[in-house]
Design a protein around this motif. Structure first.
Motif, short mmCIF file in Angstrom:
data_model
loop_
_atom_site.label_atom_id
_atom_site.label_comp_id
_atom_site.label_asym_id
_atom_site.label_seq_id
_atom_site.Cartn_x
_atom_site.Cartn_y
_atom_site.Cartn_z
N ARG A 31 0.82 -1.22 0.00
CA ARG A 31 0.00 0.00 0.00
C ARG A 31 0.85 1.26 0.00
O ARG A 31 0.50 2.25 -0.64
CB ARG A 31 -0.92 0.00 1.22
CG ARG A 31 -2.01 -1.07 1.20
CD ARG A 31 -3.02 -0.85 2.31
NE ARG A 31 -2.39 -0.90 3.63
CZ ARG A 31 -2.25 -2.01 4.35
NH1 ARG A 31 -2.69 -3.17 3.87
NH2 ARG A 31 -1.69 -1.97 5.54
N GLU A 32 1.97 1.21 0.74
CA GLU A 32 2.81 2.40 0.86
C GLU A 32 4.28 1.98 0.96
O GLU A 32 4.81 1.77 2.06
CB GLU A 32 2.41 3.21 2.10
CG GLU A 32 3.19 4.51 2.26
CD GLU A 32 3.23 5.33 0.99
OE1 GLU A 32 4.27 5.26 0.29
OE2 GLU A 32 2.23 5.99 0.69
N PRO A 33 4.96 1.82 -0.19
CA PRO A 33 6.37 1.37 -0.18
C PRO A 33 7.30 2.28 0.61
O PRO A 33 8.32 1.83 1.13
CB PRO A 33 6.74 1.37 -1.67
CG PRO A 33 5.44 1.26 -2.40
CD PRO A 33 4.45 2.00 -1.56
N ARG A 34 6.93 3.57 0.75
CA ARG A 34 7.81 4.49 1.47
C ARG A 34 7.91 4.17 2.96
O ARG A 34 8.78 4.71 3.65
CB ARG A 34 7.34 5.93 1.26
CG ARG A 34 7.59 6.46 -0.15
CD ARG A 34 7.04 7.87 -0.32
NE ARG A 34 5.58 7.88 -0.19
CZ ARG A 34 4.84 8.98 -0.33
NH1 ARG A 34 5.42 10.16 -0.59
NH2 ARG A 34 3.52 8.92 -0.20
N LEU A 35 7.06 3.29 3.44
CA LEU A 35 7.15 2.86 4.84
C LEU A 35 8.49 2.20 5.14
O LEU A 35 8.89 2.12 6.30
CB LEU A 35 6.01 1.90 5.18
CG LEU A 35 4.64 2.51 5.43
CD1 LEU A 35 3.61 1.41 5.59
CD2 LEU A 35 4.67 3.41 6.66
#
Length: 293
Positions: A31-35
């Motif tokens: 959902r959010e690779p920047r995590l």
């Protein structure tokens, strides 16, 4: 508190062998690779707490740890999240960035001598956790075998391999002067029983995650699962013991024995469905050496 810290870190490592944990982390990265950039911060904060407990906290040390945890993440983030079938040069660089600083004691001079053993164990646990996140949940390589036993062979393969490998290791070890002739154990039955779990959790499992799930598996994905790949991975494992005692360094005797043992561990890893099988064999070899030689 130091023991509790190490127990919590072990629990975090073991949690990755549960499919729901892996799936939950993968979904979050999907959902959010920047995590992924939060991982170095969390691990560095955990190390800061451990360093404070050990009376070794310093800004310089924490900056070194933050750099250590960020560099592998940067290599992974550059390539992106998702399922990977063939590792890149950067993926092998991630392994080196996780392994070599610990192997050569980078930053050790910043830690007071009484705290070095403890914080090295904490850093080792951080490296394993970071590797599990990057290769198991972010880059998602196949065949890492971070799962519980799934087939009957997972239980008998370690015993069968030990029956074949142990006599070879004993003869070669005595022949090169690495170990003495065997003797009856001098420790109590309770100490010998307790050592099973300690050796498995403290040595066998972390080393198998690094050298089999990561190094050997990525070599197999890149070059195939033939004999040459098995021998190459085993030789790398052997070379990692050159800077270990008790003999003079470089300890070529230990390297020879570790290379032979690595062949057995790698063979079991290739045939079992879980990393626990090669880790069990690794534990049996180390346990036998500790108490009978």
């Amino acid at each position: 508190m130091r023991t509790l810290t190490l127990i919590l870190m072990l629990a975090a490592v073991l949690s990755f062998f549960l499919s729901r944990v892996q799936e939950g982390i993968r979904s979050a990265f999907g959902r959010e690779p920047r995590l992924i950039w939060a991982v170095p911060v969390v691990l560095t904060a955990a190390f800061a707490g451990a360093a404070a407990l050990a009376g070794a906290w310093s800004t310089t040390l924490l900056l070194v740890v933050l750099l250590y945890t960020t560099a592998p993440v940067a290599c992974a983030a550059w390539q992106g999240a998702g399922s990977v079938k063939r590792p890149s040069i950067l993926d092998f660089a991630i392994i080196l960035l996780l392994w070599l600083p610990l192997e050569f004691g980078a930053g050790g001079a910043l830690v007071p001598a009484p705290a070095r053993g403890y914080l090295h164990s904490v850093a080792y646990g951080m490296a394993i956790l970071l590797g599990l996140v990057l290769f198991g949940s972010f880059r998602m390589f196949p065949d890492l075998k971070f799962n519980l036993p799934r087939q009957p062979a997972d239980w008998w393969l370690p015993a069968a391999a030990f029956a074949v490998a142990a006599p070879v290791l004993m003869m070669v070890g005595i022949g090169v002067g690495f170990i003495p002739w065997p003797h009856l154990p001098e420790k109590s039955a309770g100490a010998m029983a307790a050592a099973v779990g300690i050796i498995f959790a403290g040595t066998a499992l972390p080393e198998e995650i690094l050298f089999r799930s990561m190094i050997q598996n990525l070599l197999m994905l890149r070059f195939g699962a033939g004999v040459r790949t098995l021998l190459a991975a085993s030789f790398i494992f052997g070379c990692a013991h050159l800077d270990n005692g008790p003999q003079a360094l470089p300890n070529w005797r230990y390297m020879i024995l570790a290379t032979i043992a690595g062949i057995a561990y790698g063979w079991v890893f290739q045939r079992a469905s879980t990393l626990f099988s090669s880790a069990a064999l690794h534990m049996l070899v180390d346990w036998t050496k500790h108490f009978f030689f």
